[in-house]
Enzyme design. Structure first.
Site, short mmCIF file in Angstrom:
data_model
loop_
_atom_site.label_atom_id
_atom_site.label_comp_id
_atom_site.label_asym_id
_atom_site.label_seq_id
_atom_site.Cartn_x
_atom_site.Cartn_y
_atom_site.Cartn_z
N ASN A 45 34.42 45.62 41.40
CA ASN A 45 34.79 45.48 40.00
C ASN A 45 34.29 46.67 39.18
O ASN A 45 33.25 47.27 39.48
CB ASN A 45 34.31 44.16 39.41
CG ASN A 45 32.81 43.95 39.44
OD1 ASN A 45 32.15 44.22 40.44
ND2 ASN A 45 32.26 43.45 38.36
N CYS A 56 38.99 43.66 38.20
CA CYS A 56 38.33 42.88 39.26
C CYS A 56 38.34 43.63 40.59
O CYS A 56 39.21 44.47 40.85
CB CYS A 56 39.05 41.55 39.44
SG CYS A 56 39.05 40.49 38.00
N GLU A 58 39.15 42.53 43.52
CA GLU A 58 40.35 42.27 44.30
C GLU A 58 41.49 43.20 43.91
O GLU A 58 42.20 43.74 44.76
CB GLU A 58 40.83 40.82 44.12
CG GLU A 58 39.81 39.79 44.51
CD GLU A 58 38.98 39.30 43.33
OE1 GLU A 58 38.32 40.14 42.66
OE2 GLU A 58 38.97 38.09 43.08
N CYS A 92 44.29 38.09 39.60
CA CYS A 92 44.16 38.48 41.01
C CYS A 92 44.98 37.56 41.90
O CYS A 92 45.63 38.02 42.85
CB CYS A 92 42.69 38.46 41.43
SG CYS A 92 41.73 39.80 40.66
#
Length: 133
Positions: A45, A56, A58, A92
């Protein structure tokens, strides 16, 4: 197709977590994507003082992989220091539904990396908005 070693993928996410840029929340998150060919792409992140610009782990991993031409993701691991591990946010989940719909999602607390929760993307976002090309 590559065999999924969830502990190895969680460890890659934990290593990525160490590179997080989280000066405001101090909440460091790491993610690691596994491709069908066995390649692991990680991300962490990145926070901004303008909170809406924060990204984020992801999404950082996914965007890194996609812009490098990687596709066909079979799994993603997400790791942070929080009880039970960090669950992907709605944004995400949406991007995973679009770009990694069949991936397994592994979630773990960095303090207990062997206690891995396993989900499918569909379980996390059962009615995803996805356009068919």
């Amino acid at each position: 197709m590559v065999a999924i070693n969830k502990l190895e993928l969680v460890r890659a996410a934990a290593r990525a977590r160490e590179r997080a840029v989280a000066p405001y929340s101090k909440f460091k998150v790491g993610a690691a994507l596994l491709t069908k060919t066995g390649e692991i792409i990680s991300g962490a992140n990145v926070e901004s003082a303008s909170y809406g610009l924060t990204c984020c782990a992801e999404r950082v991993a996914l965007f890194t992989a996609l812009t490098a031409g990687k596709r066909n993701f079979v799994a993603v691991a997400v790791v942070a220091r929080t009880a039970g591990g960090p669950m992907p946010c709605g944004a995400c989940r949406q991007l995973l539904a679009e770009h990694a719909p069949k991936a397994k999602v592994f979630v773990a607390d960095s303090g207990a990396p062997n206690a891995i929760k396993v989900f499918s993307v569909r379980e996390l976002l059962p009615a995803a908005f996805v356009l068919k090309p």
